[in-house]
Scaffold this active site. Sequence first.
Site, PDB file in Angstrom:
ATOM      1  N   TRP A  36       0.829  -1.223   0.000  1.00  0.00           N
ATOM      2  CA  TRP A  36       0.000   0.000   0.000  1.00  0.00           C
ATOM      3  C   TRP A  36       0.848   1.251   0.000  1.00  0.00           C
ATOM      4  O   TRP A  36       0.429   2.282  -0.522  1.00  0.00           O
ATOM      5  CB  TRP A  36      -1.107  -0.035   1.043  1.00  0.00           C
ATOM      6  CG  TRP A  36      -0.819   0.045   2.520  1.00  0.00           C
ATOM      7  CD1 TRP A  36       0.245  -0.465   3.192  1.00  0.00           C
ATOM      8  CD2 TRP A  36      -1.663   0.655   3.518  1.00  0.00           C
ATOM      9  NE1 TRP A  36       0.119  -0.219   4.536  1.00  0.00           N
ATOM     10  CE2 TRP A  36      -1.048   0.460   4.778  1.00  0.00           C
ATOM     11  CE3 TRP A  36      -2.883   1.326   3.490  1.00  0.00           C
ATOM     12  CZ2 TRP A  36      -1.599   0.919   5.971  1.00  0.00           C
ATOM     13  CZ3 TRP A  36      -3.437   1.784   4.685  1.00  0.00           C
ATOM     14  CH2 TRP A  36      -2.800   1.580   5.894  1.00  0.00           C
ATOM     15  N   TYR A  82      16.587  -5.697   7.165  1.00  0.00           N
ATOM     16  CA  TYR A  82      15.186  -5.886   7.563  1.00  0.00           C
ATOM     17  C   TYR A  82      14.947  -7.313   8.019  1.00  0.00           C
ATOM     18  O   TYR A  82      15.488  -8.260   7.454  1.00  0.00           O
ATOM     19  CB  TYR A  82      14.258  -5.581   6.369  1.00  0.00           C
ATOM     20  CG  TYR A  82      12.791  -5.803   6.705  1.00  0.00           C
ATOM     21  CD1 TYR A  82      12.071  -4.837   7.398  1.00  0.00           C
ATOM     22  CD2 TYR A  82      12.145  -6.991   6.341  1.00  0.00           C
ATOM     23  CE1 TYR A  82      10.735  -5.040   7.725  1.00  0.00           C
ATOM     24  CE2 TYR A  82      10.807  -7.199   6.665  1.00  0.00           C
ATOM     25  CZ  TYR A  82      10.107  -6.218   7.355  1.00  0.00           C
ATOM     26  OH  TYR A  82       8.791  -6.428   7.673  1.00  0.00           O
ATOM     27  N   ASP A 158      -0.255  -2.529  12.134  1.00  0.00           N
ATOM     28  CA  ASP A 158       0.283  -3.698  12.831  1.00  0.00           C
ATOM     29  C   ASP A 158      -0.148  -3.894  14.290  1.00  0.00           C
ATOM     30  O   ASP A 158      -0.697  -4.917  14.636  1.00  0.00           O
ATOM     31  CB  ASP A 158       1.814  -3.644  12.797  1.00  0.00           C
ATOM     32  CG  ASP A 158       2.377  -3.484  11.384  1.00  0.00           C
ATOM     33  OD1 ASP A 158       1.586  -3.375  10.425  1.00  0.00           O
ATOM     34  OD2 ASP A 158       3.608  -3.469  11.238  1.00  0.00           O
ATOM     35  N   GLU A 382       7.111   9.234   9.380  1.00  0.00           N
ATOM     36  CA  GLU A 382       6.143   8.159   9.149  1.00  0.00           C
ATOM     37  C   GLU A 382       4.812   8.433   9.863  1.00  0.00           C
ATOM     38  O   GLU A 382       3.738   8.226   9.309  1.00  0.00           O
ATOM     39  CB  GLU A 382       6.771   6.854   9.673  1.00  0.00           C
ATOM     40  CG  GLU A 382       6.058   5.587   9.339  1.00  0.00           C
ATOM     41  CD  GLU A 382       6.810   4.363   9.904  1.00  0.00           C
ATOM     42  OE1 GLU A 382       7.799   4.533  10.644  1.00  0.00           O
ATOM     43  OE2 GLU A 382       6.375   3.237   9.609  1.00  0.00           O
TER      44      GLU A 382
HETATM   45  C1  DGY Z   1       7.063  -3.977   9.654  1.00  0.00           C
HETATM   46  O1  DGY Z   1       7.981  -4.783   9.473  1.00  0.00           O
HETATM   47  O2  DGY Z   1       7.033  -3.163  10.572  1.00  0.00           O
HETATM   48  C2  DGY Z   1       6.001  -3.895   8.691  1.00  0.00           C
HETATM   49  O3  DGY Z   1       4.947  -3.087   9.111  1.00  0.00           O
HETATM   50  C3  DGY Z   1       5.511  -5.199   8.195  1.00  0.00           C
HETATM   51  O4  DGY Z   1       4.796  -4.928   7.047  1.00  0.00           O
END
Ligand code: DGY
Length: 413
Positions: A36, A82, A158, A382
């Site tokens: 998104w 990540y 989340d 953000e």
């Molecule tokens: C994160 O890793 O924080 C993301 O929101 C997963 O999409």
Amino acid sequence: MNDDELDAVARDILISNDRGGYTIPTDGLYPFQWNWDSAFAAWGFSTFDAHRAWTELETLFSAQWATGMVPHIVFHKEDDGYFPGPEVWGVGTTPATSGISQPPVAAILARLIHDRVDGTERLRALYPKMLAWHRWWRESRMAHGITCVTHPWESGRDNCPDWDPGMVNVDTSGIGPYQRRDTGHVDAAMRPGKADYDRYLAMVKFGRDCGWDQKRIRDDGPFLMGDPAITFILIRANRDLAAIAETLGEDGSEPAAWADEMEEALPWLWNRDLQAYAARDVRTGVFASAISSGAALGLLAGVENAQMEAHLAEMWDRVRYGIPSNDPAAPSFEPRRYWRGPTWPVVNALIAVGLKSAGRDADEARLRRETAELIRQGGFFEYFDPMDGTACGGNRFTWTAAIWLAWANRGDA
Ligand code: DGY
């Protein structure tokens, strides 16, 4: 910095987050293509580079699964900054992707982009892909006629309190040790906690262990909750797809009928105790106990409900800037912790699209003004503390820059 200078910075953020046909949400914290986020990036690009706007959506849909699902992350290039990366998801596609989806905003944004710039032939090529994705939601994520999520990451929101009733039942015994990377980029107090991450990983493990069999994930997985936000988004996205079909000379009656059916199912999400729409656990029937910004997307779907609107007005008046992601009156409210209180420019923009459609011009202007003020004071972060405007999370954030360009500084929602 004046607004023209901010425009230039916003364009520079989109351009510098471009990794070749797709943008990353922000350097470091999110080094891949997110679903998104990309749709909003395309909206931002459409203010100065129409070709690049369509390319963003095309690259996203190039990772669409044969089932129609458009994954929530596309791992175009390796990056070990990540976690969890492609090896944890273990999906086995090329390019590697995650195994879940994310809010289906692409049709909403594609329509707004097409209203602004040329590109009918590119929209024509995207149309069957968007239709296949919407069909996938219908076949793989519905319960009681409502759109559900199988993982909080699928909701895009989340750690919001919507998911608390489902999260408590997730068994974390089999996850093993792991090393988070997000808290190396951003203050841990602004991110989900360890108990959340343990559960996120337990859900990923279930999906990987069943070979990403989406039927099993829906029917037997550790988590399945009706999501008011995605339900409202998909109602709107189906109607926008029907409108796109008409523009293209196609038959849009199928997505239009899907939208009507979903709207009829909405009473299942009505929490009588709260007198509001709220997330609901499909396995237990338990409702979330706080009103979140997901419920504020009703107008996006053309759903007008006086009680709901009254709650939202109260919630908005409890803060200084924008719609908070959680009601400040709720015990779970934390003004700087990700989706448990902060205001998000991206959600404010979606709410504004709904306000505009409902003819609520004064509210839309207020939301735009407050969102723009956050960006002027704090930069392109953000999310923001809705009480005092403190900038939170990742900086030089793609969708915040996009929203500045496409809406907050011009009002074209
Ligand atoms: C994160 O890793 O924080 C993301 O929101 C997963 O999409």
